[in-house]
Enzyme design. Structure first.
Site, PDB file in Angstrom:
ATOM      1  N   THR A   1     -12.145 -12.152  -5.703  1.00 13.53           N
ATOM      2  CA  THR A   1     -13.449 -12.083  -5.039  1.00 13.53           C
ATOM      3  C   THR A   1     -13.752 -13.431  -4.388  1.00 13.53           C
ATOM      4  OG1 THR A   1     -15.835 -11.760  -5.355  1.00 13.53           O
ATOM      5  CG2 THR A   1     -14.651 -12.673  -7.226  1.00 13.53           C
TER       6      THR A   1
ATOM      7  N   ARG B   1      -5.617  -6.388 -10.799  1.00 15.72           N
ATOM      8  CA  ARG B   1      -6.463  -7.185  -9.905  1.00 15.72           C
ATOM      9  C   ARG B   1      -7.821  -6.474  -9.829  1.00 15.72           C
ATOM     10  NH1 ARG B   1      -4.603  -6.594  -3.996  1.00 15.72           N
ATOM     11  NH2 ARG B   1      -3.007  -8.127  -4.475  1.00 15.72           N
TER      12      ARG B   1
ATOM     13  N   ARG C   1     -11.701  -4.327   8.704  1.00 17.70           N
ATOM     14  CA  ARG C   1     -12.352  -4.174   7.395  1.00 17.70           C
ATOM     15  C   ARG C   1     -12.985  -5.490   6.953  1.00 17.70           C
ATOM     16  NH1 ARG C   1      -8.044  -0.854   6.448  1.00 17.70           N
ATOM     17  NH2 ARG C   1      -6.855  -2.415   5.319  1.00 17.70           N
ATOM     18  N   ARG C   2     -12.354  -6.616   7.333  1.00 17.81           N
ATOM     19  CA  ARG C   2     -12.949  -7.917   6.972  1.00 17.81           C
ATOM     20  C   ARG C   2     -14.262  -8.124   7.716  1.00 17.81           C
ATOM     21  NH1 ARG C   2      -9.133  -6.920   4.307  1.00 17.81           N
ATOM     22  NH2 ARG C   2     -10.848  -6.131   3.087  1.00 17.81           N
TER      23      ARG C   2
ATOM     24  N   LYS D   1       0.867  -1.187   0.000  1.00 13.47           N
ATOM     25  CA  LYS D   1       0.000   0.000   0.000  1.00 13.47           C
ATOM     26  C   LYS D   1       0.901   1.234   0.000  1.00 13.47           C
ATOM     27  CE  LYS D   1      -4.025  -2.051   2.156  1.00 13.47           C
ATOM     28  NZ  LYS D   1      -3.631  -3.403   1.762  1.00 13.47           N
TER      29      LYS D   1
ATOM     30  N   LYS E   1     -14.036  -5.734  -5.488  1.00 12.56           N
ATOM     31  CA  LYS E   1     -15.264  -4.938  -5.342  1.00 12.56           C
ATOM     32  C   LYS E   1     -14.951  -3.585  -4.697  1.00 12.56           C
ATOM     33  CE  LYS E   1     -18.536  -8.746  -5.115  1.00 12.56           C
ATOM     34  NZ  LYS E   1     -19.741  -9.293  -4.483  1.00 12.56           N
TER      35      LYS E   1
ATOM     36  N   GLN F   1     -11.144  -0.991  -8.305  1.00 14.10           N
ATOM     37  CA  GLN F   1     -12.237  -1.225  -7.346  1.00 14.10           C
ATOM     38  C   GLN F   1     -13.578  -1.028  -8.065  1.00 14.10           C
ATOM     39  OE1 GLN F   1     -10.408   1.875  -5.141  1.00 14.10           O
ATOM     40  NE2 GLN F   1     -10.032   0.607  -3.349  1.00 14.10           N
TER      41      GLN F   1
ATOM     42  N   ASP G   1      -1.554  -2.080  -4.080  1.00 18.09           N
ATOM     43  CA  ASP G   1      -2.957  -2.175  -3.659  1.00 18.09           C
ATOM     44  C   ASP G   1      -3.624  -0.809  -3.785  1.00 18.09           C
ATOM     45  OD1 ASP G   1      -2.453  -4.786  -3.040  1.00 18.09           O
ATOM     46  OD2 ASP G   1      -2.812  -4.590  -0.882  1.00 18.09           O
ATOM     47  N   MET G   2      -4.960  -0.813  -3.928  1.00 17.76           N
ATOM     48  CA  MET G   2      -5.668   0.459  -4.001  1.00 17.76           C
ATOM     49  C   MET G   2      -6.379   0.692  -2.673  1.00 17.76           C
ATOM     50  SD  MET G   2      -5.613   2.920  -6.050  1.00 17.76           S
ATOM     51  CE  MET G   2      -4.975   2.496  -7.664  1.00 17.76           C
TER      52      MET G   2
HETATM   53  P1  FAD Z   1     -18.811  -9.996  -1.009  1.00 18.42           P
HETATM   54  O1  FAD Z   1     -19.774  -9.029  -1.629  1.00 18.42           O
HETATM   55  O2  FAD Z   1     -18.211  -9.669   0.335  1.00 18.42           O
HETATM   56  O3  FAD Z   1     -19.450 -11.409  -0.901  1.00 18.42           O
HETATM   57  C1  FAD Z   1     -20.278 -11.886  -1.945  1.00 18.42           C
HETATM   58  C2  FAD Z   1     -20.795 -13.275  -1.639  1.00 18.42           C
HETATM   59  O4  FAD Z   1     -19.690 -14.194  -1.571  1.00 18.42           O
HETATM   60  C3  FAD Z   1     -21.488 -13.401  -0.299  1.00 18.42           C
HETATM   61  O5  FAD Z   1     -22.812 -12.972  -0.399  1.00 18.42           O
HETATM   62  C4  FAD Z   1     -21.336 -14.883  -0.024  1.00 18.42           C
HETATM   63  O6  FAD Z   1     -22.290 -15.614  -0.789  1.00 18.42           O
HETATM   64  C5  FAD Z   1     -19.960 -15.177  -0.584  1.00 18.42           C
HETATM   65  N1  FAD Z   1     -18.931 -15.086   0.467  1.00 18.42           N
HETATM   66  C6  FAD Z   1     -18.148 -14.032   0.753  1.00 18.42           C
HETATM   67  N2  FAD Z   1     -17.318 -14.319   1.770  1.00 18.42           N
HETATM   68  C7  FAD Z   1     -17.588 -15.585   2.135  1.00 18.42           C
HETATM   69  C8  FAD Z   1     -17.083 -16.452   3.144  1.00 18.42           C
HETATM   70  N3  FAD Z   1     -16.130 -16.073   3.980  1.00 18.42           N
HETATM   71  N4  FAD Z   1     -17.616 -17.703   3.220  1.00 18.42           N
HETATM   72  C9  FAD Z   1     -18.608 -18.095   2.387  1.00 18.42           C
HETATM   73  N5  FAD Z   1     -19.140 -17.305   1.428  1.00 18.42           N
HETATM   74  C10 FAD Z   1     -18.639 -16.078   1.303  1.00 18.42           C
HETATM   75  N6  FAD Z   1     -10.051  -4.070  -1.704  1.00 18.42           N
HETATM   76  C11 FAD Z   1      -9.538  -2.850  -1.978  1.00 18.42           C
HETATM   77  O7  FAD Z   1     -10.237  -1.842  -1.835  1.00 18.42           O
HETATM   78  N7  FAD Z   1      -8.237  -2.728  -2.412  1.00 18.42           N
HETATM   79  C12 FAD Z   1      -7.433  -3.800  -2.628  1.00 18.42           C
HETATM   80  O8  FAD Z   1      -6.276  -3.617  -3.026  1.00 18.42           O
HETATM   81  C13 FAD Z   1      -7.966  -5.103  -2.364  1.00 18.42           C
HETATM   82  N8  FAD Z   1      -7.239  -6.228  -2.558  1.00 18.42           N
HETATM   83  C14 FAD Z   1      -7.848  -7.460  -2.426  1.00 18.42           C
HETATM   84  C15 FAD Z   1      -7.149  -8.624  -2.737  1.00 18.42           C
HETATM   85  C16 FAD Z   1      -7.789  -9.865  -2.717  1.00 18.42           C
HETATM   86  C17 FAD Z   1      -7.035 -11.094  -3.077  1.00 18.42           C
HETATM   87  C18 FAD Z   1      -9.182  -9.947  -2.366  1.00 18.42           C
HETATM   88  C19 FAD Z   1      -9.928 -11.245  -2.389  1.00 18.42           C
HETATM   89  C20 FAD Z   1      -9.846  -8.803  -1.991  1.00 18.42           C
HETATM   90  C21 FAD Z   1      -9.199  -7.569  -2.000  1.00 18.42           C
HETATM   91  N9  FAD Z   1      -9.876  -6.413  -1.618  1.00 18.42           N
HETATM   92  C22 FAD Z   1      -9.308  -5.175  -1.878  1.00 18.42           C
HETATM   93  C23 FAD Z   1     -11.155  -6.501  -0.874  1.00 18.42           C
HETATM   94  C24 FAD Z   1     -12.352  -6.434  -1.788  1.00 18.42           C
HETATM   95  O9  FAD Z   1     -12.471  -5.127  -2.300  1.00 18.42           O
HETATM   96  C25 FAD Z   1     -13.643  -6.802  -1.038  1.00 18.42           C
HETATM   97  O10 FAD Z   1     -13.800  -5.917   0.035  1.00 18.42           O
HETATM   98  C26 FAD Z   1     -13.664  -8.224  -0.505  1.00 18.42           C
HETATM   99  O11 FAD Z   1     -13.090  -9.109  -1.410  1.00 18.42           O
HETATM  100  C27 FAD Z   1     -15.106  -8.647  -0.210  1.00 18.42           C
HETATM  101  O12 FAD Z   1     -15.854  -8.716  -1.389  1.00 18.42           O
HETATM  102  P2  FAD Z   1     -16.150 -10.090  -2.171  1.00 18.42           P
HETATM  103  O13 FAD Z   1     -15.740  -9.878  -3.574  1.00 18.42           O
HETATM  104  O14 FAD Z   1     -15.415 -11.189  -1.555  1.00 18.42           O
HETATM  105  O15 FAD Z   1     -17.692 -10.252  -2.124  1.00 18.42           O
END
Ligand code: FAD
Length: 306
Positions: free
Chosen positions: A221, A179, A283-284, A97, A182, A160, A131-132
């Protein structure tokens, strides 16, 4: 935004709680989402994944960097990890970052630090992902990325899908490894889609667009619906495996990671590492309060083995 999400998000930005949490990591179930608070744990968890043919991207955690000294420390930690990856032949790259490297202090300092990291990574043939972060850092990050583009080609960054601006960013950066995520930060409705459906639709548009651009795409995702749709798209358009991978955060959807590996896809796991885990952890919880169950499960397992 539902109340619980909002509470976790506000807590993620609290510096005093950050300091408190670092002292109590062992009691808080941190290792549900954090791949190691020291290099030994990180190495063990990386090796477990590498043995399953899963690569990793290591994020040396660190937020609230407000002095040149702190930025230099963060840079030195990353240089140390680069040496470690190289010496131990780990299947790993780095996620960084820019605020950690001094983006909030001085652009020149930040550029100097990221350049030093990129130079060492080039020597070792290790990829660097920038990373963003939240919207207030997006344009300043792109200014630095644009400057690095003519000088290095072993780095990439993140789009994003929640942000309105990213359709323009994907067009301008068709030549960059990207990458697609969301978006982890809470942004205003004048900058960002607010509804899940809108974000998901934009996610698919961005990912498909970049897959067709022919540059490497990391599909990051945990959303199986989006993953399924993109798998179909990849087959339909004959996109070779060498041009994309699926990325997951450490500790999330291990079932899906294994399934994708068994189907012959490339999978990379994002490994948050270090003592400064608090903001990442919160954040998680903010993006999916149900994640608290993973933490509780982790704590119960720990008690059972005491
Ligand atoms: P969500 O909308 O959180 O989940 C969608 C659906 O997926 C849920 O309804 C459920 O059905 C399923 N699901 C999600 N989690 C689970 C679980 N634990 N168990 C079972 N089902 C589940 N964000 C940034 O702003 N900047 C970055 O640089 C960045 N880097 C990232 C790098 C990686 C490898 C990943 C995976 C994410 C990164 N993120 C980053 C975070 C990202 O922006 C999202 O906040 C995060 O991934 C949650 O969104 P989601 O796509 O997993 O979907």
């Amino acid at each position: 935004m539902p109340i619980l999400k909002s509470v976790f998000y506000t807590l993620s930005k609290n510096k005093s709680l950050n300091i408190f949490a670092q002292k109590h990591s062992d009691k808080l179930g941190v290792n549900a989402f954090v791949a190691g608070t020291n290099i030994k744990e990180l190495d063990a968890n990386t090796t477990l994944l590498n043995n399953k043919n899963i690569t990793v991207t290591i994020d040396n955690l660190g937020e609230f960097v407000h002095s040149e000294k702190e930025a230099d420390e963060a840079k030195n930690n990353i240089l140390f990890i680069l040496d470690y990856i190289h010496e131990n032949q780990l299947k790993a790259h780095i996620s960084v970052k820019l605020t950690q490297l001094g983006l909030d202090i001085d652009d020149t300092l930040c550029k100097r630090n990221i350049t030093e990291i990129l130079n060492k990574a080039k020597e070792y043939h290790i990829f660097i992902n920038i990373d963003m972060e939240d919207y207030s850092h997006v344009q300043s990050s792109w200014n630095i990325i644009d400057d690095l583009k003519g000088k290095f080609d072993h780095f990439g960054t993140v789009l994003q899908a929640c942000l309105y601006r990213t359709q323009e960013d994907v067009t301008k950066n068709a030549d960059l490894r990207l990458r697609i995520v969301k978006g982890a930060y809470k942004e205003n409705s004048n900058l960002s889609y607010q509804k899940k459906k809108e974000i998901d639709d934009n996610y698919l548009l961005l990912a498909k667009r970049h897959l067709l651009n022919g540059q490497f795409t990391s599909i990051a995702t945990h959303d199986h619906k989006l993953i399924n749709e993109l798998q179909n798209f990849i087959v339909e358009h004959n996109i070779p495996n060498s041009k994309f991978e699926f990325q997951f955060l450490y500790g999330f959807r291990t079932d899906l990671q294994d399934k994708l590996i068994n189907e012959g896809y490339s999978v990379c796991v994002y490994m948050p590492y270090g003592a400064d885990w608090y903001g990442y952890f919160m954040r998680r919880l903010a993006e999916r309060p149900k994640n608290i169950m993973l933490v509780l499960k982790q704590n119960m397992n720990k008690k059972a083995t005491l």
